[in-house]
Design an enzyme around this catalytic site. Structure first.
Site, PDB file in Angstrom:
ATOM      1  N   SER A  47       0.786  -1.194   0.095  1.00  0.00           N
ATOM      2  CA  SER A  47       0.351   0.335   0.044  1.00  0.00           C
ATOM      3  C   SER A  47       0.533   1.253   0.010  1.00  0.00           C
ATOM      4  O   SER A  47       0.358   2.505  -0.031  1.00  0.00           O
ATOM      5  CB  SER A  47      -0.781  -0.048   1.172  1.00  0.00           C
ATOM      6  OG  SER A  47      -0.671   0.020   2.041  1.00  0.00           O
ATOM      7  N   HIS A  89      -1.740  -2.583  -6.283  1.00  0.00           N
ATOM      8  CA  HIS A  89      -2.290  -2.390  -5.138  1.00  0.00           C
ATOM      9  C   HIS A  89      -4.611  -2.372  -5.355  1.00  0.00           C
ATOM     10  O   HIS A  89      -4.553  -1.580  -5.362  1.00  0.00           O
ATOM     11  CB  HIS A  89      -1.878  -0.652  -4.691  1.00  0.00           C
ATOM     12  CG  HIS A  89      -2.603  -0.671  -3.349  1.00  0.00           C
ATOM     13  ND1 HIS A  89      -2.692   0.579  -3.269  1.00  0.00           N
ATOM     14  CD2 HIS A  89      -2.467  -1.593  -2.167  1.00  0.00           C
ATOM     15  CE1 HIS A  89      -2.779   0.505  -2.123  1.00  0.00           C
ATOM     16  NE2 HIS A  89      -3.268  -0.800  -1.479  1.00  0.00           N
ATOM     17  N   GLU A 120      -4.648  -0.309  -8.518  1.00  0.00           N
ATOM     18  CA  GLU A 120      -3.337   1.061  -8.714  1.00  0.00           C
ATOM     19  C   GLU A 120      -2.045   0.186  -9.242  1.00  0.00           C
ATOM     20  O   GLU A 120      -1.659  -0.529  -8.510  1.00  0.00           O
ATOM     21  CB  GLU A 120      -2.684   1.512  -7.351  1.00  0.00           C
ATOM     22  CG  GLU A 120      -3.602   2.635  -7.118  1.00  0.00           C
ATOM     23  CD  GLU A 120      -3.311   3.437  -5.729  1.00  0.00           C
ATOM     24  OE1 GLU A 120      -3.372   5.129  -5.429  1.00  0.00           O
ATOM     25  OE2 GLU A 120      -2.554   2.815  -4.994  1.00  0.00           O
ATOM     26  N   ASN A 150      -3.791   6.706  -1.048  1.00  0.00           N
ATOM     27  CA  ASN A 150      -3.185   6.488   0.364  1.00  0.00           C
ATOM     28  C   ASN A 150      -2.374   8.053   0.578  1.00  0.00           C
ATOM     29  O   ASN A 150      -1.840   8.683   1.454  1.00  0.00           O
ATOM     30  CB  ASN A 150      -2.023   5.219   0.300  1.00  0.00           C
ATOM     31  CG  ASN A 150      -3.336   4.145   1.085  1.00  0.00           C
ATOM     32  OD1 ASN A 150      -4.501   4.433   1.502  1.00  0.00           O
ATOM     33  ND2 ASN A 150      -3.146   3.214   1.010  1.00  0.00           N
TER      34      ASN A 150
END
Length: 291
Positions: A119, A138, A150, A188
């Site tokens: 992540s 991801h 991702e 993130n």
């Protein structure tokens, strides 16, 4: 296509289900460091499917076909995998060691693609010193439902591997977003600092837990407030991602809240420990500042 999922926790089992739902996938190897851990991951999948069948949202035959694709065991069962997706602990050394072992001693398919579900960690660093490149793939929780993947290109990830993983993601019914390697990637890098800032707002006494969460839900149309979301992600994961972004950027705006660090030290990690910003005892959700 045969796919090996390394790590049978919440994300790993969800990713395994997402692949098993794909018509182009005939075998999913769900692996962990102990066979019982892998079996536990399989049982999570079966439990979710049983609920869907019971509610009339899925035929039993379809559920059986899906679970029939999944084989559990140790990493050594992945010898003929076309794709490996690593979903182990968010620890750089663990990931590096895993890929080294997989490439040197386990996977025999010369065309296998090696992907990490990290992540926030550097794909370039994970793949450093390996014979074959690594790419980031991801997923988001719950992986069978969430549409985004991702696709992270490391410094040494060939363009053709990026294209292959984007195509695989589309076959899963996902929308791939290509990301050039950067700490936290896209989601993130934006989301986790927002949760950290909400924790700073709480620590400063600007508002209480419900006030902060309701403000963001009603004022920004977020489906879940940032403190509750942090509880569901896991406050230990929030802290780890903040620390990775800070270490990469040396920018003080990414410094983790002391309150966040204190809660992680106290094992108040959120839903998985039963208490974070909310107390989840007895199936309820009560703000800890209202107890």
């Amino acid at each position: 296509m045969k796919v090996g999922i390394i790590g049978a926790g919440t994300m790993g089992s969800g990713i395994a289900q997402a692949f098993a739902q794909c018509a182009d996938v005939d075998t999913v190897y769900l692996c962990d460091i102990k066979e019982e851990f892998a079996e536990n991951g399989f049982n999570k999948i079966k439990k979710q499917l049983d609920k869907r069948v019971a509610k009339g949202k899925m035929e039993q035959s379809a559920a059986d076909q899906l679970t029939g694709k999944i084989k559990t065991g140790l990493n050594t069962i992945c010898t003929d995998a076309d794709l490996i997706v690593e979903a182990a602990l968010e620890n750089m050394q663990i990931k590096k060691d895993l890929f080294k072992e997989l490439q040197e001693n386990i996977v025999k398919n010369p065309n296998c693609i090696f992907a990490s579900n990290t992540s926030s960690l550097s794909i370039t660093e994970i793949g450093a010193g390996l014979e074959k490149p690594v790419i980031g793939m991801h997923f988001f929780n719950p992986a069978p439902v969430m549409k985004l993947v991702e696709v992270i290109k490391g410094e040494n990830t060939p363009d053709e591997v990026v294209d292959q993983v984007k195509a695989i993601s589309e076959k899963l019914g996902k929308t791939p977003v290509q990301v050039n390697e950067a700490a936290g990637f896209v989601v993130n890098r934006i989301l986790v600092p927002m949760i950290n800032e909400a924790i700073c707002v709480k620590a400063a006494g600007v508002s209480d837990i419900e006030g902060i969460d309701n403000a963001m839900k009603l004022g920004c149309n977020h489906p879940m407030g940032p403190l509750e979301l942090g509880d569901y992600i896991g406050l230990d994961i929030i802290l780890a991602i903040m620390d990775v972004i800070f270490a990469e950027t040396h920018d003080n705006k990414y410094a983790a809240s002391p309150l966040l660090r204190k809660m992680v030290r106290g094992k108040k990690l959120g839903v998985k420990t039963g208490i974070g910003f909310y107390n989840y005892a007895d199936g309820k959700k009560v703000p800890t500042d209202k107890q």
